[in-house]
Design a protein around this motif. Structure first.
Motif, PDB file in Angstrom:
ATOM      1  N   ASP A 192      11.711  59.044   8.812  1.00 36.45           N
ATOM      2  CA  ASP A 192      10.330  59.511   8.641  1.00 36.45           C
ATOM      3  C   ASP A 192       9.724  58.915   7.369  1.00 36.45           C
ATOM      4  N   GLU A 193       9.990  57.625   7.163  1.00 38.21           N
ATOM      5  CA  GLU A 193       9.507  56.919   5.980  1.00 38.21           C
ATOM      6  C   GLU A 193       9.048  55.515   6.343  1.00 38.21           C
ATOM      7  N   VAL A 194       8.273  54.943   5.435  1.00 44.19           N
ATOM      8  CA  VAL A 194       7.881  53.542   5.529  1.00 44.19           C
ATOM      9  C   VAL A 194       8.376  52.824   4.283  1.00 44.19           C
ATOM     10  N   THR A 195       9.092  51.724   4.476  1.00 41.94           N
ATOM     11  CA  THR A 195       9.557  50.901   3.363  1.00 41.94           C
ATOM     12  C   THR A 195       8.498  49.854   3.053  1.00 41.94           C
ATOM     13  N   VAL A 196       8.140  49.725   1.768  1.00 46.73           N
ATOM     14  CA  VAL A 196       7.147  48.747   1.324  1.00 46.73           C
ATOM     15  C   VAL A 196       7.880  47.633   0.579  1.00 46.73           C
ATOM     16  N   ILE A 197       7.632  46.374   0.981  1.00 43.55           N
ATOM     17  CA  ILE A 197       8.360  45.222   0.451  1.00 43.55           C
ATOM     18  C   ILE A 197       7.385  44.214  -0.146  1.00 43.55           C
ATOM     19  N   ASN A 198       7.739  43.654  -1.297  1.00 37.84           N
ATOM     20  CA  ASN A 198       6.980  42.557  -1.886  1.00 37.84           C
ATOM     21  C   ASN A 198       7.244  41.296  -1.070  1.00 37.84           C
ATOM     22  N   VAL A 199       6.208  40.733  -0.480  1.00 28.51           N
ATOM     23  CA  VAL A 199       6.386  39.600   0.429  1.00 28.51           C
ATOM     24  C   VAL A 199       6.937  38.375  -0.307  1.00 28.51           C
ATOM     25  N   ALA A 200       6.478  38.148  -1.524  1.00 28.73           N
ATOM     26  CA  ALA A 200       6.895  36.959  -2.261  1.00 28.73           C
ATOM     27  C   ALA A 200       8.340  37.041  -2.728  1.00 28.73           C
ATOM     28  N   THR A 201       8.729  38.190  -3.302  1.00 28.65           N
ATOM     29  CA  THR A 201      10.066  38.319  -3.894  1.00 28.65           C
ATOM     30  C   THR A 201      11.090  38.924  -2.953  1.00 28.65           C
ATOM     31  N   LYS A 202      10.642  39.555  -1.869  1.00 27.25           N
ATOM     32  CA  LYS A 202      11.493  40.252  -0.902  1.00 27.25           C
ATOM     33  C   LYS A 202      12.118  41.520  -1.492  1.00 27.25           C
ATOM     34  N   ALA A 203      11.619  41.978  -2.627  1.00 32.70           N
ATOM     35  CA  ALA A 203      12.131  43.202  -3.262  1.00 32.70           C
ATOM     36  C   ALA A 203      11.419  44.423  -2.690  1.00 32.70           C
ATOM     37  N   ILE A 204      12.167  45.502  -2.525  1.00 34.68           N
ATOM     38  CA  ILE A 204      11.568  46.753  -2.057  1.00 34.68           C
ATOM     39  C   ILE A 204      10.769  47.380  -3.195  1.00 34.68           C
ATOM     40  N   ILE A 205       9.510  47.675  -2.922  1.00 33.13           N
ATOM     41  CA  ILE A 205       8.618  48.269  -3.912  1.00 33.13           C
ATOM     42  C   ILE A 205       8.799  49.778  -3.953  1.00 33.13           C
ATOM     43  N   THR A 206       8.785  50.402  -2.778  1.00 32.72           N
ATOM     44  CA  THR A 206       8.927  51.854  -2.696  1.00 32.72           C
ATOM     45  C   THR A 206       9.137  52.258  -1.244  1.00 32.72           C
ATOM     46  N   THR A 207       9.455  53.517  -1.034  1.00 37.64           N
ATOM     47  CA  THR A 207       9.439  54.105   0.305  1.00 37.64           C
ATOM     48  C   THR A 207       8.460  55.276   0.280  1.00 37.64           C
ATOM     49  N   ILE A 208       7.743  55.437   1.383  1.00 39.63           N
ATOM     50  CA  ILE A 208       6.695  56.456   1.465  1.00 39.63           C
ATOM     51  C   ILE A 208       7.015  57.407   2.606  1.00 39.63           C
ATOM     52  N   ALA A 209       7.072  58.704   2.314  1.00 35.42           N
ATOM     53  CA  ALA A 209       7.288  59.706   3.356  1.00 35.42           C
ATOM     54  C   ALA A 209       6.031  59.818   4.212  1.00 35.42           C
ATOM     55  N   VAL A 210       6.213  59.765   5.542  1.00 33.74           N
ATOM     56  CA  VAL A 210       5.079  59.876   6.465  1.00 33.74           C
ATOM     57  C   VAL A 210       5.365  60.998   7.461  1.00 33.74           C
ATOM     58  N   GLY A 211       4.922  60.856   8.704  1.00 28.08           N
ATOM     59  CA  GLY A 211       5.145  61.889   9.700  1.00 28.08           C
ATOM     60  C   GLY A 211       6.448  61.687  10.451  1.00 28.08           C
TER      61      GLY A 211
END
Length: 350
Positions: A192-211
């Protein structure tokens, strides 16, 4: 972990009339006009709809044989004259709740948009919901769906070499990009989350709780992403700038896909069970999306794709085996187009 169910829809696809890779290469088409490409999951074909006439002008066979066999292709993306298709290998038309992926593998398929020829057919370790070109077209990002160890594979779009492997969450489905091309979003259904990734570096920025049970974070041109939560029957509106939730839209139905029309400032959400599309307009004074209405398209309404000018939409109806051409201004279907069996992903190339 959600309760698992067994999906037994693959066997029926084996009796479909198939065409091998050489047959597909010999198929003569020349799509030198603006067209909508519709992926037909059960047929393992792509219907080509000429936008000027709303007629199917070509059908591209994909199935093949042996290790090249393509079963249940799903979502599609484009870059220049190529189309990338995700091939999960199972029927996802009834939704993703309780999906069991153990032992399932997928494919990354690329075809020439003008000739229909298969350019690459890459076997994947796990099943994939989609395959999508990076914003600059140099990479193809492919999610890998697993109950415990999902990831995103990043391939070089020219050499086919695997460049990066990014670990995400549980049961990662769709991977998408923000309109500015800086961030990638991976919907993790069992987390129940979305992973946010930096496209250039491929590093995970954060995860966001959703529905509950998100399937995809769909791109808006307004600095927002729209997450369709199947079991939660809601849309989580994410702000790209600060990775926060701006609004949660309660639907009252299981969403198929959310699609943002920046030209008309409308958000459309398909309602597969009712065969409808609902739309919302943005109220700037209140700073939120407000429901504007709904209209009928066809049974199993699913993918929604807008033309560049925002005036026409194409909606795939999975159960009806049709695509609806829709006048966006008055929200009416102008033509119902027969395509293959269980159409799902749509992409428009001008």
């Amino acid at each position: 972990m959600k309760n698992t169910i067994f999906i037994a829809s693959i066997i029926g696809a084996l009796v479909l009339t198939s065409c091998n890779k050489d047959d597909n290469m010999d198929t003569t088409i020349n799509v030198n006009y603006p067209a909508a490409y519709v992926v037909n999951g059960e047929d393992a074909t792509v219907s080509v709809i000429k936008l000027s006439t709303n007629e199917v002008t070509a059908t591209i066979p994909l199935m093949g044989t042996g290790t090249d066999m393509i079963m249940w292709p799903h979502h599609i993306s484009s870059h220049e004259n190529h189309l990338a298709i995700g091939v999960p290998g199972m029927d996802l038309s009834a939704g993703h709740s309780g999906l069991m992926t153990a032992g399932m593998t997928g494919k990354l398929l690329v075809i020439d948009a003008m000739t229909g020829a298969i350019v690459k057919n890459i076997n994947l370790p796990l099943m994939n919901h989609n395959s999508i070109y990076s914003p600059n077209g140099t990479e193809i990002w492919v999610p890998q769906m697993d109950e415990m160890n999902s990831k995103v594979l990043v391939y070089d779009a020219t050499t086919n070499a695997l460049k990066n492997t990014i670990n995400t969450g549980m049961m990662s489905a769709e991977v998408t990009f923000s309109s500015d091309g800086t961030k990638a979003y991976v919907a993790n259904g069992d987390d129940d989350e979305v992973t946010v990734i930096n496209v250039a570096t491929k590093a995970i920025i954060t995860t966001i709780a959703v529905g509950d049970n998100p399937v995809g974070a769909w791109t808006g041109s307004n600095g927002q992403m729209f997450v369709d939560n199947e079991d939660g029957q809601s849309i989580s509106v994410l702000k790209v700038a600060d990775n926060t939730i701006a609004q949660t839209i309660a639907l009252g139905f299981m969403p198929g896909i959310a699609s943002h029309n920046g030209t008309k400032s409308e958000l459309w959400v398909s309602d597969p069970m009712a065969g409808k599309v609902h739309y919302w307009t943005y109220d700037t004074a209140m700073g939120m999306w407000m429901h504007g209405g709904a209209f009928n398209t066809g049974a199993g309404a699913h993918a929604i794709s807008f033309t560049i000018d925002g005036n026409t939409a194409y909606v795939s109806n999975q159960t009806a085996n049709t695509v609806s051409a829709v006048n966006v201004t008055n929200h009416t279907v102008t033509k119902t187009i027969n395509v293959g069996k269980k159409p799902n992903g749509i992409v428009i190339k001008m």
